[in-house]
Design an enzyme around this catalytic site. Structure first.
Site, PDB file in Angstrom:
ATOM      1  N   HIS A  38     -35.170  25.312 -25.877  1.00 14.21           N
ATOM      2  CA  HIS A  38     -33.738  25.041 -25.838  1.00 14.21           C
ATOM      3  C   HIS A  38     -33.560  23.551 -26.074  1.00 14.21           C
ATOM      4  CE1 HIS A  38     -29.712  24.988 -23.422  1.00 14.21           C
ATOM      5  NE2 HIS A  38     -29.527  24.871 -24.727  1.00 14.21           N
ATOM      6  N   ASP A  39     -32.779  23.183 -27.082  1.00 17.96           N
ATOM      7  CA  ASP A  39     -32.669  21.775 -27.462  1.00 17.96           C
ATOM      8  C   ASP A  39     -32.191  20.885 -26.319  1.00 17.96           C
ATOM      9  OD1 ASP A  39     -30.049  22.738 -27.524  1.00 17.96           O
ATOM     10  OD2 ASP A  39     -29.767  22.383 -29.666  1.00 17.96           O
ATOM     11  N   ASN A  85     -21.416  22.815 -19.201  1.00 16.07           N
ATOM     12  CA  ASN A  85     -21.380  22.861 -20.659  1.00 16.07           C
ATOM     13  C   ASN A  85     -19.975  22.484 -21.109  1.00 16.07           C
ATOM     14  OD1 ASN A  85     -21.797  23.526 -23.352  1.00 16.07           O
ATOM     15  ND2 ASN A  85     -23.004  25.334 -22.856  1.00 16.07           N
ATOM     16  N   ALA A 127     -27.065  23.069 -34.819  1.00 14.04           N
ATOM     17  CA  ALA A 127     -26.090  23.977 -35.406  1.00 14.04           C
ATOM     18  C   ALA A 127     -25.644  23.553 -36.797  1.00 14.04           C
ATOM     19  CB  ALA A 127     -24.873  24.082 -34.491  1.00 14.04           C
ATOM     20  N   GLY A 130     -27.417  12.442 -30.278  1.00 16.30           N
ATOM     21  CA  GLY A 130     -26.640  11.790 -31.326  1.00 16.30           C
ATOM     22  C   GLY A 130     -25.381  11.127 -30.831  1.00 16.30           C
ATOM     23  N   SER A 181     -27.645  20.957 -38.763  1.00 13.66           N
ATOM     24  CA  SER A 181     -28.755  20.443 -39.569  1.00 13.66           C
ATOM     25  C   SER A 181     -30.064  20.579 -38.809  1.00 13.66           C
ATOM     26  CB  SER A 181     -28.526  18.968 -39.935  1.00 13.66           C
ATOM     27  OG  SER A 181     -28.571  18.151 -38.774  1.00 13.66           O
ATOM     28  N   GLY A 182     -31.153  20.411 -39.543  1.00 10.21           N
ATOM     29  CA  GLY A 182     -32.474  20.423 -38.940  1.00 10.21           C
ATOM     30  C   GLY A 182     -33.301  19.272 -39.462  1.00 10.21           C
TER      31      GLY A 182
END
Length: 483
Positions: free
Chosen positions: A237-238, A297, A12, A404, A14-15
């Site tokens: 889906h990440d 979630n 959401a 992360g 960065s890539g």
């Protein structure tokens, strides 16, 4: 000759483009390109700039030619639920709304008028979230009916990027399940439900599993990047990719995919669509090889990321953690899943208002605000562990934190404290690693998911945090192997 694989992992904010190869039985990673991402306000709504994102995908691919490391395949993963509607010429209709946009307010009531929430959960097993695709499409139907009528096909974001690269339209299973429109029984769209809601059944194309080939690059794309390769459906889906990379042995483990969101759960072979599960607000998202990610979630590090931006990013996350630890006795807590924290104009003010309205001391300093967030997150993890153990009838000794957020030592230690579990942290790049693992399995370099997880455990540093006595240093950390 070394064989390279490319993961394009877009979050959401960065890539990244990450190349991988297997060397001496270990996975070696190399980040070759990074770019920014974020929702932008357009016409009064929060939207994604897909044109910019696709340009960045191609720019990063071109770096492979510059450095002389040409991958044999690539896969793309992104966040869930967001989508494009395509017209008969394959062009995007209207804006591409972001999941934090407010237009879905009240759409849950519209859906509930057509299908009872209990029946909806029984049919899909998916946790109610106001941003789920099912509610986003109801907003289109109610607010932009002409656009719904003009639409010929729906593609989720990573599937749309794969289409731009190859000209082939395919829908990948793990992300499709997050729409709340897929049956856990048939593993396909619930067309009866779709018709019940008044959506066009023709929008929803065939669903295929991660590891399926999409196609080779279109000629014009191959010319731009300087090579051709096979585009493979990763677990798009990440979170599905991140769970793929959990370095656990066997299938009996708890995990937290920790990033902007915290996805906490277990991996199961069957969906749990019971009323007890619905009441606990757990979800059954699709996983690799038709496993299920039975999880909750939880708001995640979005809250700490937001307040850091409000402090003009002058503090590193390590500095914020250190100040939070100094204020660890500050008593206030918030419900991190309260909708007020989804997209507030000011996260700091939202936290302060919540504390004030609930009769708790109001945090002001960096350390006070940060410790409220971290401790509230860990408290939510502790409650979720109990719910999952009650619903599965299993006891879990440990939690694997990947992504992360696995670098947040203070939060990891708090998680051990609140759950009473041993916490294993890492790998950080779990999403990209899971993406790459699917490609390696398809290529035959890795034989199975089980072999991939063993290789991941052997390839990356895994930290260990245990519950400690009162008044000990929360940052104390040990290295250790999982049992």
């Amino acid at each position: 000759m070394k064989q390279y694989y490319l993961a394009v992992d877009i979050g959401a904010s960065s890539g990244r483009h990450i190349l991988a190869r297997i060397e001496d039985g270990k996975i070696c990673l190399e980040e070759i390109y990074r770019f920014e991402n974020g929702m932008k306000e357009k016409d009064g709504h929060l939207c994604w700039d897909l044109q910019k994102l696709f340009s960045e995908i191609v720019n990063g691919m071109a770096v492979c030619r510059k450095i002389g490391k040409i991958p044999v395949s690539m896969g793309i993963d992104t966040w869930a639920v967001d989508y494009v509607l395509l017209d008969q010429d394959g062009q995007v209709l209207g804006n591409t709304y972001g999941y934090r946009d407010h237009r879905t307010a009240g759409m849950d009531d519209k859906v509930a008028a057509l299908i009872d929430p209990k029946e909806l959960y029984r049919r899909t097993g998916i946790q109610k979230q106001i941003f789920n695709t099912i509610y986003q499409l109801m907003a289109v139907k109610e607010q932009e009916p002409q656009r719904m009528e003009e639409a010929e096909q729906l593609l989720l974001i990573p599937d749309y990027f794969a289409y731009l690269l190859t000209g082939v339209k395919k829908t990948e299973y793990t992300n499709a399940t997050t729409t709340q429109l897929v049956s856990p029984v048939t593993k396909d769209w619930d067309y009866e439900l779709i018709e019940m809601l008044g959506y066009k059944k023709s929008l929803f194309g065939p669903i295929t599993m991660a590891g399926t080939e999409v196609g080779m690059l279109k000629e014009e794309i191959a010319e731009r990047v300087g090579f051709n390769l096979e585009v493979v459906q990763a677990a798009t889906h990440d979170t599905a990719s991140a769970v793929l990379a959990v370095p656990a042995k066997g299938e009996d483990f708890l995990y937290i995919s920790s990033g902007t969101w915290s996805l906490m759960g277990v991996e199961q072979r069957e969906a749990n669509c019971s009323e007890e599960s619905r009441q606990s607000n757990l979800t059954n998202e699709g996983g690799y090889e038709y496993r299920y990610r039975f999880l909750k979630n939880i708001m995640g590090l979005w809250m700490i990321q937001s307040v850091r931006h409000e402090w003009n990013d002058v503090y590193s996350f390590a500095e914020i953690c250190a100040q939070a630890e100094e204020c660890r006795e500050f008593p206030s807590r918030v419900d991190v899943n309260d909708p007020v924290f989804l997209a507030p104009a000011s996260m700091i003010q939202a936290i302060q208002s919540y504390c004030g309205q609930t009769g708790q001391p109001i945090p002001h300093s960096v350390g006070e605000i940060a410790t409220v967030i971290y401790q509230s997150l860990a408290e939510s993890y502790g409650k979720t562990v109990k719910e999952i153990e009650a619903l599965t009838g299993r006891h879990y000794d440990s939690i694997n934190i990947v992504g992360g957020g696995s670098n947040a030592g203070y939060l990891n230690q708090l998680t051990a404290q609140y759950t009473g579990k041993t916490v294993y942290s890492g790998p950080t790049e779990a999403t990209a690693i899971g993406n790459l693992a699917v490609q390696m399995i398809r290529a035959g370099e890795v034989r199975s998911l089980e072999e991939a997880r063993t290789m991941i455990f052997d390839s990356f540093d895994i930290g260990c945090f245990r519950q400690k006595e009162e008044n000990t240093d929360y940052f104390e950390r040990e290295e250790g192997e999982q049992s």
